[in-house]
Design a protein around this motif. Sequence first.
Motif, mmCIF file in Angstrom:
data_model
loop_
_atom_site.group_PDB
_atom_site.id
_atom_site.type_symbol
_atom_site.label_atom_id
_atom_site.label_comp_id
_atom_site.label_asym_id
_atom_site.label_seq_id
_atom_site.Cartn_x
_atom_site.Cartn_y
_atom_site.Cartn_z
ATOM 1 N N PRO A 1 -12.118 33.065 -4.124
ATOM 2 C CA PRO A 1 -11.762 33.950 -3.022
ATOM 3 C C PRO A 1 -12.828 34.093 -1.933
ATOM 4 N N ASP A 2 -12.385 34.105 -0.684
ATOM 5 C CA ASP A 2 -13.264 34.388 0.449
ATOM 6 C C ASP A 2 -12.660 35.601 1.161
ATOM 7 N N PHE A 3 -13.209 36.787 0.816
ATOM 8 C CA PHE A 3 -12.573 38.007 1.302
ATOM 9 C C PHE A 3 -12.785 38.238 2.798
ATOM 10 N N SER A 4 -13.737 37.515 3.383
ATOM 11 C CA SER A 4 -14.009 37.765 4.800
ATOM 12 C C SER A 4 -12.822 37.366 5.680
ATOM 13 N N LYS A 5 -11.970 36.479 5.182
ATOM 14 C CA LYS A 5 -10.849 36.033 6.029
ATOM 15 C C LYS A 5 -9.615 36.923 5.881
ATOM 16 N N LEU A 6 -9.750 37.913 4.987
ATOM 17 C CA LEU A 6 -8.591 38.739 4.706
ATOM 18 C C LEU A 6 -8.497 39.894 5.708
ATOM 19 N N THR A 7 -7.325 40.050 6.355
ATOM 20 C CA THR A 7 -7.164 41.162 7.296
ATOM 21 C C THR A 7 -5.979 41.995 6.831
ATOM 22 N N GLY B 1 9.991 29.007 0.669
ATOM 23 C CA GLY B 1 8.937 30.022 0.592
ATOM 24 C C GLY B 1 7.756 29.542 -0.241
ATOM 25 N N ASN B 2 8.033 28.872 -1.336
ATOM 26 C CA ASN B 2 6.952 28.425 -2.216
ATOM 27 C C ASN B 2 6.276 27.166 -1.705
ATOM 28 N N ILE B 3 7.079 26.225 -1.237
ATOM 29 C CA ILE B 3 6.508 24.905 -0.989
ATOM 30 C C ILE B 3 6.094 24.725 0.470
ATOM 31 N N TRP B 4 6.809 25.391 1.347
ATOM 32 C CA TRP B 4 6.488 25.262 2.757
ATOM 33 C C TRP B 4 5.590 26.413 3.208
ATOM 34 N N LYS B 5 6.030 27.651 2.919
ATOM 35 C CA LYS B 5 5.322 28.780 3.508
ATOM 36 C C LYS B 5 4.064 29.201 2.743
ATOM 37 N N PHE B 6 4.173 29.286 1.418
ATOM 38 C CA PHE B 6 3.034 29.788 0.649
ATOM 39 C C PHE B 6 1.756 28.974 0.901
ATOM 40 N N PRO B 7 1.819 27.631 0.820
ATOM 41 C CA PRO B 7 0.580 26.888 1.070
ATOM 42 C C PRO B 7 0.025 27.125 2.478
ATOM 43 N N TYR B 8 0.898 27.170 3.505
ATOM 44 C CA TYR B 8 0.298 27.285 4.838
ATOM 45 C C TYR B 8 -0.233 28.687 5.128
ATOM 46 N N ILE B 9 0.449 29.730 4.621
ATOM 47 C CA ILE B 9 -0.144 31.053 4.884
ATOM 48 C C ILE B 9 -1.399 31.258 4.039
ATOM 49 N N THR B 10 -1.446 30.643 2.879
ATOM 50 C CA THR B 10 -2.677 30.715 2.089
ATOM 51 C C THR B 10 -3.790 29.993 2.841
ATOM 52 N N GLY B 11 -3.449 28.858 3.430
ATOM 53 C CA GLY B 11 -4.424 28.093 4.219
ATOM 54 C C GLY B 11 -4.974 28.910 5.377
ATOM 55 N N GLU B 12 -4.107 29.701 6.009
ATOM 56 C CA GLU B 12 -4.538 30.462 7.183
ATOM 57 C C GLU B 12 -5.239 31.771 6.826
ATOM 58 N N ASN B 13 -5.070 32.227 5.582
ATOM 59 C CA ASN B 13 -5.586 33.555 5.245
ATOM 60 C C ASN B 13 -6.662 33.562 4.164
ATOM 61 N N GLY B 14 -7.464 32.522 4.167
ATOM 62 C CA GLY B 14 -8.640 32.560 3.297
ATOM 63 C C GLY B 14 -8.423 32.140 1.856
ATOM 64 N N GLY B 15 -7.372 31.381 1.588
ATOM 65 C CA GLY B 15 -7.216 30.820 0.239
ATOM 66 C C GLY B 15 -7.066 31.864 -0.847
ATOM 67 N N ALA B 16 -7.970 31.788 -1.838
ATOM 68 C CA ALA B 16 -7.815 32.583 -3.058
ATOM 69 C C ALA B 16 -7.752 34.090 -2.822
ATOM 70 N N ALA B 17 -8.444 34.586 -1.791
ATOM 71 C CA ALA B 17 -8.411 36.030 -1.529
ATOM 72 C C ALA B 17 -6.963 36.444 -1.256
ATOM 73 N N PHE B 18 -6.287 35.619 -0.488
ATOM 74 C CA PHE B 18 -4.883 35.895 -0.193
ATOM 75 C C PHE B 18 -4.017 35.794 -1.447
ATOM 76 N N VAL B 19 -4.323 34.802 -2.264
ATOM 77 C CA VAL B 19 -3.552 34.618 -3.500
ATOM 78 C C VAL B 19 -3.630 35.885 -4.364
ATOM 79 N N LEU B 20 -4.821 36.477 -4.423
ATOM 80 C CA LEU B 20 -4.983 37.704 -5.225
ATOM 81 C C LEU B 20 -4.126 38.844 -4.680
#
Length: 451
Positions: A213-219, A29-48
Amino acid sequence: MAHHKSSQGQWSSRWAFFFAAAASAVGLGNIWKFPYITGENGGAAFVLVYIGCILIMGLPLMMAEIALGRRAGRNPIQATRAVAVESCRSPRWQIIGILGVLTGFLVLSYYSVIAGWSLDYILKGLMGAFNGANSEEISTLFNDFIGNPWSLSFWHTVTILSVIFTTASGVQKGIERVVYFMFPAMLIILLGLVVYATQTGAFMQGLTFLFAPDFSKLTMDSVLLAMGQAFFSLSLAQGAMLAYGAYLPVRVSIAKTAILIALADTFIALLAGVAIFPIVFANDLPITAGPSLIFETLPIAFGKMPFGQVFSVLFFIMLFFAAFTSAIALIEGVVAWANERLNISRRMAAFAAGGLIWLLGFIAVFSFNIGSDVTVFGKNGFEFIDYLTADIMMPLSGFLVAIFVGWMIDKDVIKKELGIKNPLYHKAWFFTVRYLSPIAIAAVGIDLLFF
Ligand code: PHE
Protein backbone atom coordinates in the motif's frame (compact mmCIF):
# COMPACT_ATOMS: atom_id res chain seq x y z
CA MET A 1 -46.29 -15.03 4.84
CA ALA A 2 -45.48 -18.45 3.54
CA HIS A 3 -42.76 -18.68 0.93
CA HIS A 4 -44.03 -18.01 -2.53
CA LYS A 5 -42.52 -20.02 -5.36
CA SER A 6 -41.49 -17.73 -8.17
CA SER A 7 -43.40 -18.20 -11.38
CA GLN A 8 -40.09 -17.83 -13.25
CA GLY A 9 -38.99 -21.18 -11.80
CA GLN A 10 -36.17 -21.94 -9.36
CA TRP A 11 -32.45 -22.58 -9.53
CA SER A 12 -31.84 -26.29 -9.90
CA SER A 13 -29.37 -26.28 -6.98
CA ARG A 14 -27.41 -24.14 -4.61
CA TRP A 15 -24.54 -24.22 -7.08
CA ALA A 16 -26.67 -23.03 -9.93
CA PHE A 17 -27.50 -19.96 -7.86
CA PHE A 18 -23.89 -19.51 -6.85
CA PHE A 19 -22.73 -19.69 -10.47
CA ALA A 20 -25.40 -17.31 -11.70
CA ALA A 21 -24.86 -14.78 -8.90
CA ALA A 22 -21.07 -14.98 -8.96
CA ALA A 23 -21.07 -14.73 -12.75
CA SER A 24 -23.29 -11.68 -12.48
CA ALA A 25 -20.94 -10.12 -9.96
CA VAL A 26 -17.85 -10.80 -12.02
CA GLY A 27 -18.05 -8.49 -14.99
CA LEU A 28 -16.63 -5.41 -16.62
CA GLY A 29 -16.42 -4.03 -13.09
CA ASN A 30 -13.79 -6.61 -12.15
CA ILE A 31 -11.77 -6.88 -15.29
CA TRP A 32 -12.08 -3.47 -16.85
CA LYS A 33 -12.77 -1.04 -14.04
CA PHE A 34 -11.13 -2.50 -10.94
CA PRO A 35 -7.61 -2.68 -12.41
CA TYR A 36 -7.70 0.84 -13.84
CA ILE A 37 -9.12 2.56 -10.77
CA THR A 38 -6.63 0.67 -8.65
CA GLY A 39 -3.93 1.90 -11.03
CA GLU A 40 -5.08 5.49 -10.61
CA ASN A 41 -5.57 5.37 -6.84
CA GLY A 42 -2.33 4.08 -5.43
CA GLY A 43 -2.62 0.32 -5.84
CA ALA A 44 -2.80 -1.66 -2.62
CA ALA A 45 -4.00 1.26 -0.47
CA PHE A 46 -7.08 1.42 -2.64
CA VAL A 47 -7.50 -2.34 -2.53
CA LEU A 48 -7.65 -2.17 1.28
CA VAL A 49 -10.33 0.52 1.26
CA TYR A 50 -12.25 -1.46 -1.30
CA ILE A 51 -12.17 -4.59 0.85
CA GLY A 52 -13.38 -2.49 3.80
CA CYS A 53 -16.35 -1.34 1.70
CA ILE A 54 -17.14 -4.93 0.75
CA LEU A 55 -17.19 -5.90 4.43
CA ILE A 56 -19.12 -2.94 5.82
CA MET A 57 -21.58 -2.46 3.00
CA GLY A 58 -21.28 -4.91 0.16
CA LEU A 59 -21.55 -8.31 1.79
CA PRO A 60 -24.17 -7.47 4.46
CA LEU A 61 -26.38 -5.72 1.92
CA MET A 62 -26.00 -8.53 -0.57
CA MET A 63 -27.30 -10.94 2.06
CA ALA A 64 -30.18 -8.57 2.69
CA GLU A 65 -31.11 -8.29 -0.99
CA ILE A 66 -31.03 -12.04 -1.59
CA ALA A 67 -33.09 -12.60 1.56
CA LEU A 68 -35.73 -10.06 0.49
CA GLY A 69 -35.98 -11.68 -2.92
CA ARG A 70 -36.33 -15.18 -1.57
CA ARG A 71 -38.76 -14.23 1.14
CA ALA A 72 -41.22 -12.98 -1.44
CA GLY A 73 -40.40 -15.19 -4.44
CA ARG A 74 -41.42 -12.38 -6.74
CA ASN A 75 -39.80 -9.77 -9.00
CA PRO A 76 -37.88 -7.00 -7.18
CA ILE A 77 -40.74 -4.48 -7.16
CA GLN A 78 -43.44 -6.82 -5.92
CA ALA A 79 -40.97 -8.52 -3.60
CA THR A 80 -40.07 -5.39 -1.69
CA ARG A 81 -43.73 -4.48 -1.56
CA ALA A 82 -44.79 -7.90 -0.24
CA VAL A 83 -42.11 -7.99 2.44
CA ALA A 84 -43.05 -4.47 3.58
CA VAL A 85 -46.72 -5.35 3.80
CA GLU A 86 -45.92 -8.56 5.66
CA SER A 87 -44.23 -6.47 8.34
CA CYS A 88 -47.14 -3.99 8.37
CA ARG A 89 -45.10 -1.29 6.67
CA SER A 90 -46.13 0.98 3.85
CA PRO A 91 -46.24 -0.70 0.43
CA ARG A 92 -44.36 2.38 -0.75
CA TRP A 93 -41.18 0.63 0.30
CA GLN A 94 -41.43 -0.95 -3.12
CA ILE A 95 -39.48 2.13 -4.16
CA ILE A 96 -36.43 -0.01 -3.40
CA GLY A 97 -37.46 -2.49 -6.07
CA ILE A 98 -38.43 0.24 -8.51
CA LEU A 99 -35.13 2.02 -8.06
CA GLY A 100 -33.23 -1.24 -8.50
CA VAL A 101 -35.04 -2.30 -11.65
CA LEU A 102 -34.66 1.17 -13.14
CA THR A 103 -30.97 1.27 -12.34
CA GLY A 104 -30.41 -2.15 -13.91
CA PHE A 105 -32.25 -0.94 -16.99
CA LEU A 106 -30.09 2.17 -17.35
CA VAL A 107 -26.83 0.39 -16.58
CA LEU A 108 -27.48 -2.33 -19.14
CA SER A 109 -27.97 0.30 -21.85
CA TYR A 110 -24.29 1.27 -21.71
CA TYR A 111 -22.98 -2.04 -20.36
CA SER A 112 -24.10 -3.76 -23.51
CA VAL A 113 -22.23 -1.22 -25.65
CA ILE A 114 -18.97 -1.87 -23.83
CA ALA A 115 -19.54 -5.63 -23.85
CA GLY A 116 -19.82 -5.17 -27.61
CA TRP A 117 -16.35 -3.60 -27.70
CA SER A 118 -14.91 -6.84 -26.44
CA LEU A 119 -16.58 -8.74 -29.29
CA ASP A 120 -14.98 -6.43 -31.81
CA TYR A 121 -11.63 -6.80 -30.07
CA ILE A 122 -11.85 -10.60 -30.29
CA LEU A 123 -12.03 -10.19 -34.06
CA LYS A 124 -9.28 -7.59 -34.11
CA GLY A 125 -7.10 -10.01 -32.17
CA LEU A 126 -7.93 -12.90 -34.51
CA MET A 127 -6.99 -10.78 -37.50
CA GLY A 128 -3.69 -9.89 -35.90
CA ALA A 129 -4.50 -6.19 -35.71
CA PHE A 130 -2.31 -5.68 -32.65
CA ASN A 131 0.74 -7.55 -33.91
CA GLY A 132 3.74 -5.27 -33.68
CA ALA A 133 1.59 -2.15 -33.49
CA ASN A 134 2.96 0.84 -31.61
CA SER A 135 0.97 2.95 -29.20
CA GLU A 136 -0.18 5.46 -31.82
CA GLU A 137 -1.42 2.73 -34.08
CA ILE A 138 -3.33 1.05 -31.26
CA SER A 139 -4.79 4.40 -30.22
CA THR A 140 -5.91 5.07 -33.76
CA LEU A 141 -7.44 1.61 -33.92
CA PHE A 142 -9.41 2.29 -30.74
CA ASN A 143 -10.46 5.83 -31.63
CA ASP A 144 -11.50 4.86 -35.13
CA PHE A 145 -13.55 2.06 -33.67
CA ILE A 146 -15.43 4.02 -31.02
CA GLY A 147 -15.69 6.96 -33.41
CA ASN A 148 -17.76 4.88 -35.77
CA PRO A 149 -21.40 4.76 -34.67
CA TRP A 150 -22.15 1.91 -37.06
CA SER A 151 -19.70 -0.54 -35.61
CA LEU A 152 -20.69 0.31 -32.04
CA SER A 153 -24.36 -0.06 -32.92
CA PHE A 154 -23.71 -3.38 -34.60
CA TRP A 155 -21.99 -4.96 -31.61
CA HIS A 156 -24.45 -3.42 -29.17
CA THR A 157 -27.25 -5.04 -31.16
CA VAL A 158 -25.51 -8.42 -31.20
CA THR A 159 -25.07 -8.28 -27.42
CA ILE A 160 -28.63 -7.24 -26.65
CA LEU A 161 -30.07 -9.88 -28.98
CA SER A 162 -28.02 -12.57 -27.25
CA VAL A 163 -29.22 -11.30 -23.88
CA ILE A 164 -32.82 -11.39 -25.07
CA PHE A 165 -32.56 -14.95 -26.35
CA THR A 166 -30.87 -16.23 -23.22
CA THR A 167 -33.37 -14.53 -20.95
CA ALA A 168 -36.35 -15.64 -22.99
CA SER A 169 -35.23 -19.26 -22.55
CA GLY A 170 -35.89 -19.09 -18.84
CA VAL A 171 -34.05 -19.43 -15.57
CA GLN A 172 -32.84 -23.01 -15.93
CA LYS A 173 -32.73 -23.40 -19.70
CA GLY A 174 -31.36 -19.93 -20.34
CA ILE A 175 -29.42 -18.38 -17.48
CA GLU A 176 -28.15 -21.59 -15.87
CA ARG A 177 -26.90 -23.09 -19.10
CA VAL A 178 -25.03 -19.96 -20.05
CA VAL A 179 -23.40 -19.42 -16.67
CA TYR A 180 -22.41 -23.07 -16.27
CA PHE A 181 -20.43 -22.72 -19.46
CA MET A 182 -19.21 -19.14 -19.41
CA PHE A 183 -18.24 -18.72 -15.76
CA PRO A 184 -15.76 -21.64 -15.57
CA ALA A 185 -14.48 -20.86 -19.06
CA MET A 186 -13.82 -17.29 -18.01
CA LEU A 187 -12.03 -18.39 -14.89
CA ILE A 188 -9.84 -20.88 -16.74
CA ILE A 189 -8.82 -18.26 -19.29
CA LEU A 190 -8.07 -15.79 -16.51
CA LEU A 191 -5.87 -18.31 -14.74
CA GLY A 192 -4.11 -18.98 -18.04
CA LEU A 193 -3.46 -15.24 -18.35
CA VAL A 194 -2.05 -15.13 -14.82
CA VAL A 195 0.39 -17.91 -15.73
CA TYR A 196 1.28 -15.96 -18.85
CA ALA A 197 1.85 -12.85 -16.71
CA THR A 198 4.32 -14.75 -14.52
CA GLN A 199 6.47 -15.18 -17.63
CA THR A 200 6.72 -11.48 -18.39
CA GLY A 201 9.60 -10.65 -16.09
CA ALA A 202 7.60 -7.96 -14.32
CA PHE A 203 5.43 -10.27 -12.27
CA MET A 204 6.85 -9.17 -8.93
CA GLN A 205 6.52 -5.54 -9.87
CA GLY A 206 2.85 -6.11 -10.63
CA LEU A 207 2.30 -7.93 -7.35
CA THR A 208 4.05 -5.23 -5.35
CA PHE A 209 1.92 -2.58 -6.95
CA LEU A 210 -1.23 -4.50 -6.13
CA PHE A 211 -0.31 -5.59 -2.62
CA ALA A 212 2.07 -2.99 -1.13
CA PRO A 213 0.00 0.00 0.00
CA ASP A 214 0.96 3.60 -0.77
CA PHE A 215 -1.41 5.66 1.33
CA SER A 216 -0.18 8.99 0.00
CA LYS A 217 -2.17 8.49 -3.21
CA LEU A 218 -5.39 7.86 -1.37
CA THR A 219 -7.91 10.73 -1.34
CA MET A 220 -11.50 11.11 -0.20
CA ASP A 221 -12.46 10.62 -3.82
CA SER A 222 -10.81 7.21 -3.76
CA VAL A 223 -13.05 6.25 -0.86
CA LEU A 224 -16.12 7.31 -2.83
CA LEU A 225 -14.91 5.37 -5.77
CA ALA A 226 -14.29 2.28 -3.67
CA MET A 227 -17.81 2.38 -2.29
CA GLY A 228 -19.41 2.79 -5.68
CA GLN A 229 -17.25 0.01 -7.02
CA ALA A 230 -18.25 -2.31 -4.17
CA PHE A 231 -21.94 -1.85 -4.99
CA PHE A 232 -21.41 -2.18 -8.68
CA SER A 233 -19.11 -5.14 -8.52
CA LEU A 234 -21.33 -7.17 -6.20
CA SER A 235 -24.30 -6.43 -8.49
CA LEU A 236 -26.13 -4.61 -5.70
CA ALA A 237 -28.79 -1.94 -5.96
CA GLN A 238 -29.65 -2.94 -9.51
CA GLY A 239 -32.43 -5.41 -8.94
CA ALA A 240 -30.19 -8.34 -9.85
CA MET A 241 -29.65 -9.96 -6.46
CA LEU A 242 -33.27 -9.33 -5.50
CA ALA A 243 -34.36 -11.05 -8.69
CA TYR A 244 -31.91 -13.96 -8.47
CA GLY A 245 -32.71 -14.39 -4.77
CA ALA A 246 -36.34 -15.01 -5.66
CA TYR A 247 -35.41 -18.23 -7.45
CA LEU A 248 -33.40 -19.61 -4.54
CA PRO A 249 -34.76 -22.79 -2.95
CA VAL A 250 -35.66 -22.38 0.72
CA ARG A 251 -33.15 -24.88 2.08
CA VAL A 252 -30.07 -23.03 0.81
CA SER A 253 -28.15 -20.90 3.33
CA ILE A 254 -28.11 -17.33 2.09
CA ALA A 255 -25.34 -16.24 4.42
CA LYS A 256 -22.86 -18.91 3.36
CA THR A 257 -23.60 -18.55 -0.33
CA ALA A 258 -23.31 -14.75 -0.19
CA ILE A 259 -19.91 -15.01 1.50
CA LEU A 260 -18.75 -17.31 -1.28
CA ILE A 261 -20.02 -14.92 -3.95
CA ALA A 262 -18.29 -11.91 -2.36
CA LEU A 263 -15.06 -13.89 -2.00
CA ALA A 264 -15.18 -15.08 -5.60
CA ASP A 265 -15.88 -11.56 -6.85
CA THR A 266 -13.05 -9.96 -4.90
CA PHE A 267 -10.65 -12.76 -5.71
CA ILE A 268 -11.35 -12.47 -9.43
CA ALA A 269 -10.95 -8.68 -9.41
CA LEU A 270 -7.54 -9.13 -7.78
CA LEU A 271 -6.69 -11.90 -10.20
CA ALA A 272 -7.49 -9.60 -13.10
CA GLY A 273 -5.03 -7.13 -11.59
CA VAL A 274 -2.45 -9.89 -11.19
CA ALA A 275 -2.87 -10.78 -14.86
CA ILE A 276 -2.92 -7.24 -16.23
CA PHE A 277 -0.36 -5.21 -14.24
CA PRO A 278 2.72 -7.35 -14.94
CA ILE A 279 1.92 -7.31 -18.66
CA VAL A 280 1.63 -3.53 -18.56
CA PHE A 281 4.79 -3.04 -16.46
CA ALA A 282 6.84 -5.45 -18.55
CA ASN A 283 6.24 -3.29 -21.59
CA ASP A 284 6.93 0.01 -19.83
CA LEU A 285 3.42 1.21 -20.39
CA PRO A 286 1.52 3.60 -18.09
CA ILE A 287 -0.49 1.96 -15.34
CA THR A 288 -2.72 5.00 -14.96
CA ALA A 289 -4.21 4.95 -18.44
CA GLY A 290 -7.73 4.96 -16.99
CA PRO A 291 -10.67 3.48 -18.85
CA SER A 292 -8.54 2.76 -21.89
CA LEU A 293 -6.18 0.49 -19.91
CA ILE A 294 -7.49 -2.71 -21.40
CA PHE A 295 -8.50 -1.47 -24.84
CA GLU A 296 -5.45 0.68 -25.58
CA THR A 297 -2.65 -0.26 -23.23
CA LEU A 298 -2.99 -4.03 -23.12
CA PRO A 299 -3.20 -4.54 -26.90
CA ILE A 300 0.14 -2.72 -27.29
CA ALA A 301 1.64 -5.19 -24.85
CA PHE A 302 0.04 -8.20 -26.55
CA GLY A 303 1.28 -6.92 -29.89
CA LYS A 304 4.87 -7.11 -28.68
CA MET A 305 4.85 -10.35 -26.72
CA PRO A 306 5.41 -13.96 -27.72
CA PHE A 307 2.05 -15.69 -28.23
CA GLY A 308 0.52 -12.25 -27.72
CA GLN A 309 -2.01 -12.80 -30.46
CA VAL A 310 -3.42 -15.96 -28.89
CA PHE A 311 -3.58 -14.34 -25.49
CA SER A 312 -5.18 -11.17 -26.79
CA VAL A 313 -7.99 -13.23 -28.30
CA LEU A 314 -8.38 -15.23 -25.09
CA PHE A 315 -8.38 -12.05 -23.03
CA PHE A 316 -11.24 -10.46 -24.95
CA ILE A 317 -13.23 -13.72 -25.01
CA MET A 318 -12.88 -13.79 -21.25
CA LEU A 319 -13.98 -10.18 -21.02
CA PHE A 320 -17.04 -10.87 -23.11
CA PHE A 321 -18.04 -13.92 -21.05
CA ALA A 322 -17.68 -11.90 -17.86
CA ALA A 323 -19.75 -9.05 -19.29
CA PHE A 324 -22.42 -11.24 -20.82
CA THR A 325 -23.22 -13.15 -17.65
CA SER A 326 -23.62 -9.76 -15.94
CA ALA A 327 -25.82 -8.39 -18.68
CA ILE A 328 -28.34 -11.22 -18.29
CA ALA A 329 -28.53 -10.42 -14.57
CA LEU A 330 -29.11 -6.74 -15.25
CA ILE A 331 -32.19 -7.44 -17.34
CA GLU A 332 -33.69 -10.13 -15.10
CA GLY A 333 -35.49 -7.77 -12.70
CA VAL A 334 -37.34 -5.90 -15.45
CA VAL A 335 -38.22 -9.06 -17.30
CA ALA A 336 -39.57 -10.80 -14.21
CA TRP A 337 -41.54 -7.70 -13.33
CA ALA A 338 -43.05 -7.31 -16.81
CA ASN A 339 -43.93 -11.00 -16.87
CA GLU A 340 -45.51 -11.10 -13.43
CA ARG A 341 -47.08 -7.67 -13.28
CA LEU A 342 -48.05 -6.91 -16.87
CA ASN A 343 -49.11 -10.46 -17.56
CA ILE A 344 -47.12 -10.88 -20.72
CA SER A 345 -45.10 -14.01 -21.42
CA ARG A 346 -41.48 -14.16 -20.29
CA ARG A 347 -40.44 -14.23 -23.93
CA MET A 348 -42.45 -11.10 -24.75
CA ALA A 349 -41.12 -9.43 -21.64
CA ALA A 350 -37.54 -10.19 -22.68
CA PHE A 351 -38.12 -8.75 -26.14
CA ALA A 352 -39.92 -5.66 -24.88
CA ALA A 353 -37.40 -4.85 -22.15
CA GLY A 354 -34.45 -5.74 -24.37
CA GLY A 355 -35.86 -3.58 -27.18
CA LEU A 356 -36.22 -0.55 -24.93
CA ILE A 357 -32.75 -1.02 -23.49
CA TRP A 358 -31.39 -1.40 -27.00
CA LEU A 359 -32.91 1.96 -27.96
CA LEU A 360 -31.62 3.64 -24.84
CA GLY A 361 -28.19 2.22 -25.61
CA PHE A 362 -27.85 4.65 -28.50
CA ILE A 363 -27.24 7.40 -25.98
CA ALA A 364 -24.05 5.60 -25.01
CA VAL A 365 -23.23 4.65 -28.61
CA PHE A 366 -23.45 8.23 -29.85
CA SER A 367 -21.68 9.73 -26.87
CA PHE A 368 -18.43 8.27 -28.20
CA ASN A 369 -18.82 9.81 -31.63
CA ILE A 370 -21.45 11.97 -33.34
CA GLY A 371 -23.08 12.98 -30.08
CA SER A 372 -19.99 13.56 -28.00
CA ASP A 373 -20.74 17.31 -27.85
CA VAL A 374 -24.15 16.79 -26.34
CA THR A 375 -23.63 17.20 -22.62
CA VAL A 376 -25.71 17.40 -19.47
CA PHE A 377 -23.95 19.06 -16.51
CA GLY A 378 -20.72 18.85 -18.47
CA LYS A 379 -21.01 15.10 -19.01
CA ASN A 380 -21.67 13.28 -22.24
CA GLY A 381 -24.51 10.77 -22.45
CA PHE A 382 -22.52 7.76 -21.29
CA GLU A 383 -20.85 9.68 -18.46
CA PHE A 384 -24.18 11.09 -17.36
CA ILE A 385 -25.90 7.68 -17.15
CA ASP A 386 -22.89 6.29 -15.34
CA TYR A 387 -22.94 9.21 -12.89
CA LEU A 388 -26.68 9.06 -12.33
CA THR A 389 -26.69 5.34 -11.64
CA ALA A 390 -23.38 4.81 -9.81
CA ASP A 391 -23.19 8.03 -7.79
CA ILE A 392 -26.85 8.68 -7.06
CA MET A 393 -29.20 5.75 -7.62
CA MET A 394 -26.99 2.96 -6.26
CA PRO A 395 -25.99 4.64 -2.98
CA LEU A 396 -29.59 5.77 -2.47
CA SER A 397 -30.92 2.31 -3.06
CA GLY A 398 -28.24 0.77 -0.82
CA PHE A 399 -29.15 3.22 1.92
CA LEU A 400 -32.84 2.38 1.62
CA VAL A 401 -32.18 -1.38 1.71
CA ALA A 402 -30.16 -0.91 4.91
CA ILE A 403 -32.89 1.17 6.57
CA PHE A 404 -35.63 -1.17 5.39
CA VAL A 405 -33.95 -4.36 6.54
CA GLY A 406 -32.28 -2.90 9.61
CA TRP A 407 -35.22 -0.93 10.98
CA MET A 408 -38.48 -1.63 9.23
CA ILE A 409 -39.10 -5.29 8.74
CA ASP A 410 -39.76 -8.03 11.24
CA LYS A 411 -36.46 -9.10 12.78
CA ASP A 412 -37.43 -12.74 13.03
CA VAL A 413 -38.42 -12.97 9.40
CA ILE A 414 -35.06 -11.77 8.18
CA LYS A 415 -33.23 -13.87 10.76
CA LYS A 416 -34.93 -17.03 9.60
CA GLU A 417 -34.34 -16.17 5.99
CA LEU A 418 -30.60 -15.55 6.36
CA GLY A 419 -30.03 -18.68 8.41
CA ILE A 420 -26.87 -17.55 10.22
CA LYS A 421 -26.47 -20.26 12.88
CA ASN A 422 -24.07 -18.54 15.27
CA PRO A 423 -26.07 -15.85 17.15
CA LEU A 424 -22.99 -13.68 17.49
CA TYR A 425 -22.47 -13.59 13.73
CA HIS A 426 -26.09 -12.79 13.20
CA LYS A 427 -25.82 -9.90 15.64
CA ALA A 428 -22.75 -8.64 13.83
CA TRP A 429 -24.62 -8.73 10.54
CA PHE A 430 -27.62 -6.97 12.04
CA PHE A 431 -25.51 -4.29 13.68
CA THR A 432 -23.72 -3.63 10.40
CA VAL A 433 -26.89 -3.31 8.36
CA ARG A 434 -28.66 -1.27 11.02
CA TYR A 435 -25.89 1.19 11.81
CA LEU A 436 -22.63 0.87 9.94
CA SER A 437 -23.88 0.55 6.36
CA PRO A 438 -26.39 3.42 6.42
CA ILE A 439 -24.01 5.72 8.29
CA ALA A 440 -21.17 4.94 5.92
CA ILE A 441 -23.34 5.44 2.83
CA ALA A 442 -24.81 8.66 4.23
CA ALA A 443 -21.36 10.00 5.10
CA VAL A 444 -20.06 9.34 1.62
CA GLY A 445 -23.26 10.75 0.10
CA ILE A 446 -23.04 13.96 2.09
CA ASP A 447 -19.44 14.32 1.13
CA LEU A 448 -20.36 13.82 -2.52
CA LEU A 449 -23.16 16.37 -2.43
CA PHE A 450 -21.51 19.14 -0.46
CA PHE A 451 -17.78 18.95 -0.93
N1 PHE B 1 -21.27 -6.73 -11.12
C1 PHE B 1 -21.13 -6.47 -12.51
C2 PHE B 1 -19.72 -6.01 -12.81
O1 PHE B 1 -18.89 -5.93 -11.96
C3 PHE B 1 -22.13 -5.47 -13.00
C4 PHE B 1 -23.52 -5.81 -12.64
C5 PHE B 1 -24.25 -5.00 -11.85
C6 PHE B 1 -24.09 -6.98 -13.08
C7 PHE B 1 -25.53 -5.34 -11.47
C8 PHE B 1 -25.36 -7.32 -12.72
C9 PHE B 1 -26.07 -6.50 -11.91
O2 PHE B 1 -19.40 -5.71 -13.93
